[in-house]
Each structure stands twice: as structure tokens, then as C-alpha cells.
Design a protein around this motif. Structure first.
Motif, mmCIF file in Angstrom:
data_model
loop_
_atom_site.group_PDB
_atom_site.id
_atom_site.type_symbol
_atom_site.label_atom_id
_atom_site.label_comp_id
_atom_site.label_asym_id
_atom_site.label_seq_id
_atom_site.Cartn_x
_atom_site.Cartn_y
_atom_site.Cartn_z
ATOM 1 N N VAL A 170 0.820 -1.259 -0.023
ATOM 2 C CA VAL A 170 0.014 0.075 -0.057
ATOM 3 C C VAL A 170 0.945 1.364 0.170
ATOM 4 O O VAL A 170 0.717 2.041 -0.657
ATOM 5 C CB VAL A 170 -1.075 -0.043 1.169
ATOM 6 C CG1 VAL A 170 -1.797 1.341 1.390
ATOM 7 C CG2 VAL A 170 -1.996 -1.004 1.162
ATOM 8 N N CYS B 251 2.243 2.249 -3.443
ATOM 9 C CA CYS B 251 1.467 2.789 -4.418
ATOM 10 C C CYS B 251 0.745 3.895 -4.262
ATOM 11 O O CYS B 251 0.183 4.630 -5.146
ATOM 12 C CB CYS B 251 0.061 1.797 -4.303
ATOM 13 S SG CYS B 251 0.209 0.036 -4.738
ATOM 14 N N LEU B 252 1.203 4.677 -2.928
ATOM 15 C CA LEU B 252 0.768 6.180 -2.870
ATOM 16 C C LEU B 252 1.188 7.131 -3.483
ATOM 17 O O LEU B 252 1.009 8.404 -3.526
ATOM 18 C CB LEU B 252 0.807 6.264 -1.403
ATOM 19 C CG LEU B 252 0.028 5.375 -0.409
ATOM 20 C CD1 LEU B 252 0.191 5.700 1.060
ATOM 21 C CD2 LEU B 252 -1.364 5.252 -0.731
ATOM 22 N N LYS C 5 -3.396 10.240 1.351
ATOM 23 C CA LYS C 5 -3.552 9.558 -0.175
ATOM 24 C C LYS C 5 -4.064 8.091 0.077
ATOM 25 O O LYS C 5 -4.955 7.526 -0.757
ATOM 26 C CB LYS C 5 -2.274 9.305 -0.743
ATOM 27 C CG LYS C 5 -1.553 10.783 -1.389
ATOM 28 C CD LYS C 5 -0.422 10.706 -2.089
ATOM 29 C CE LYS C 5 -0.069 12.009 -3.022
ATOM 30 N NZ LYS C 5 1.053 11.967 -3.745
ATOM 31 N N LYS D 226 -7.774 8.200 0.354
ATOM 32 C CA LYS D 226 -8.232 8.609 -1.091
ATOM 33 C C LYS D 226 -8.433 7.081 -1.827
ATOM 34 O O LYS D 226 -9.426 6.737 -2.546
ATOM 35 C CB LYS D 226 -7.699 9.487 -1.870
ATOM 36 C CG LYS D 226 -7.956 9.597 -3.370
ATOM 37 C CD LYS D 226 -7.021 10.495 -3.895
ATOM 38 C CE LYS D 226 -7.456 10.998 -5.527
ATOM 39 N NZ LYS D 226 -6.566 11.745 -6.160
ATOM 40 N N HIS D 227 -7.274 6.232 -1.521
ATOM 41 C CA HIS D 227 -7.330 5.048 -2.097
ATOM 42 C C HIS D 227 -8.236 3.983 -1.383
ATOM 43 O O HIS D 227 -8.477 2.841 -1.859
ATOM 44 C CB HIS D 227 -5.799 4.317 -2.391
ATOM 45 C CG HIS D 227 -5.016 5.164 -3.377
ATOM 46 N ND1 HIS D 227 -4.472 6.358 -3.099
ATOM 47 C CD2 HIS D 227 -4.930 4.776 -4.535
ATOM 48 C CE1 HIS D 227 -3.691 6.652 -4.381
ATOM 49 N NE2 HIS D 227 -4.114 5.656 -5.107
#
Length: 186
Positions: free
Chosen positions: A162, A165-166, A182, A185-186
Motif C-alpha cells: 500500500v 502505491c501512494l 493518499k 483517497k485509495h
């Protein structure tokens, strides 16, 4: 996820007074201690190595850069970030990573208001910094419709995939709110 291994990341710059103690204190709760040295001018690097940490250097651009490098260089699935100044309680690491291991969370942030940090009961400067961070937390709670108690605390755990991926970009301590927003948001 319950069998996941843990890397504890300690960003440090000129922390020779406490770095050995921090490395020793986090070791029982992890599989790897990764100290990211911010071009220290003291013996931080040598002391961390002597206490068994893996030490890498950043390019001296700040905490955000150190955290991004750690995300790339860590060897395990769960990352725990803890400050090198001794303001967090390393014995709380198992509680911090438990929701991730149980599959209930991807990111867990310790709360200074709920214990685990001396900033709430420290100096006036620490209290002012904490009060400011509470205002930021209120704004994040309002914007994202969540109920966080501490958005700025550097004592946090996240799944490495995770974190990777930010697309984090901040070089400053604003990395903490960038990472949180972030992730929300995800």
C-alpha cells in the motif's frame, strides 16, 4: 497477512544519544530494523550498526525522502515507522500492527491522545505542536468523513504494498499527512 514479517523503520539524523536504545527496544517486535540515516554528523550510523540495525543513507532532503527510501528498501510486508527521538513507546508495536495482521486495516496510526507518546505531557513546544496537529486532524476528519484522533503522529504501521502505491512526494514532515490523505483517497 497474519504471518507477515515486520520491518521497523527509524529515520534518524544526529541521534547518537538514543539510536542504540531505540534499535534495541524495537528489535523484539520485528524481523528487521532499518535505520535511514539523514547524513548525520555524529555517530548515529556507527551506533545503529553496532546494535544490529541495517543502515542506509538518504540524500539529506528530509524525513519524507527517508520514508520513501525505506519503503523501497525494506525487506518485509509490514512497515512500522518510529521516530528516533524516543517519544514513542516501542512496546506498543504489536498493538499497532495487529489490525494489519488481522486484515482489518492497511494503515494504523498511533494516537498521542490515547498514550504511547510523551508529546502530550512534555514541554510547552511539544504541546503547541500537538495542538496544531489536532487542528490538522479535525480538517482531515471533516474532509474525509473519518474519526481519527491523531493524523500527524510519526508512529505508524502500513502494508508495504500500500505504501508503495501512494506516490508520495513530500520531503518534509508533511509526509505524514500526505501519506494519510493518499491512503484515505485509495
Amino acid at each position: 497477512v497474519s504471518a507477515s514479517r515486520v520491518t521497523v523503520v527509524v529515520p534518524a539524523r544526529d541521534e547518537e544519544g538514543l539510536i542504540g536504545e531505540i534499535v534495541d527496544a524495537v528489535r523484539p517486535s520485528c524481523d528487521e530494523v532499518l535505520v535511514v540515516d539523514g547524513r548525520s554528523r555524529d555517530r548515529t550510523r556507527e551506533i545503529a550498526l553496532a546494535h544490529g540495525a541495517r543502515v542506509i543513507q538518504d540524500n539529506g532532503r528530509g524525513k519524507g525522502e527517508a520514508l520513501r527510501i525505506a519503503i523501497q528498501q525494506a525487506n518485509h510486508e509490514i512497515l512500522v515507522f518510529i521516530d528516533a527521538d524516543g517519544s514513542h513507546e516501542p512496546r506498543d508495536i504489536p498493538k499497532l500492527i495487529a489490525p494489519i495482521q488481522e486484515g482489518a486495516a492497511d494503515l494504523v496510526i498511533a494516537s498521542r491522545g490515547k498514550g504511547g507518546s510523551d508529546e502530550l505531557h512534555g514541554t510547552l513546544e511539544q504541546f503547541i505542536r500537538y495542538a496544531g496537529s489536532q487542528l490538522i486532524t479535525l480538517a482531515i476528519n471533516y474532509r474525509w468523513n473519518v474519526r481519527l484522533t491523531d493524523s500527524q503522529n510519526g508512529f505508524r504501521a502500513i502494508r508495504r504494498d500500500v505504501a508503495g502505491c501512494l506516490g508520495l512526494t513530500s520531503n518534509l514532515t508533511t509526509i505524514e499527512q500526505e501519506r494519510l490523505m493518499k491512503a484515505l483517497k485509495h
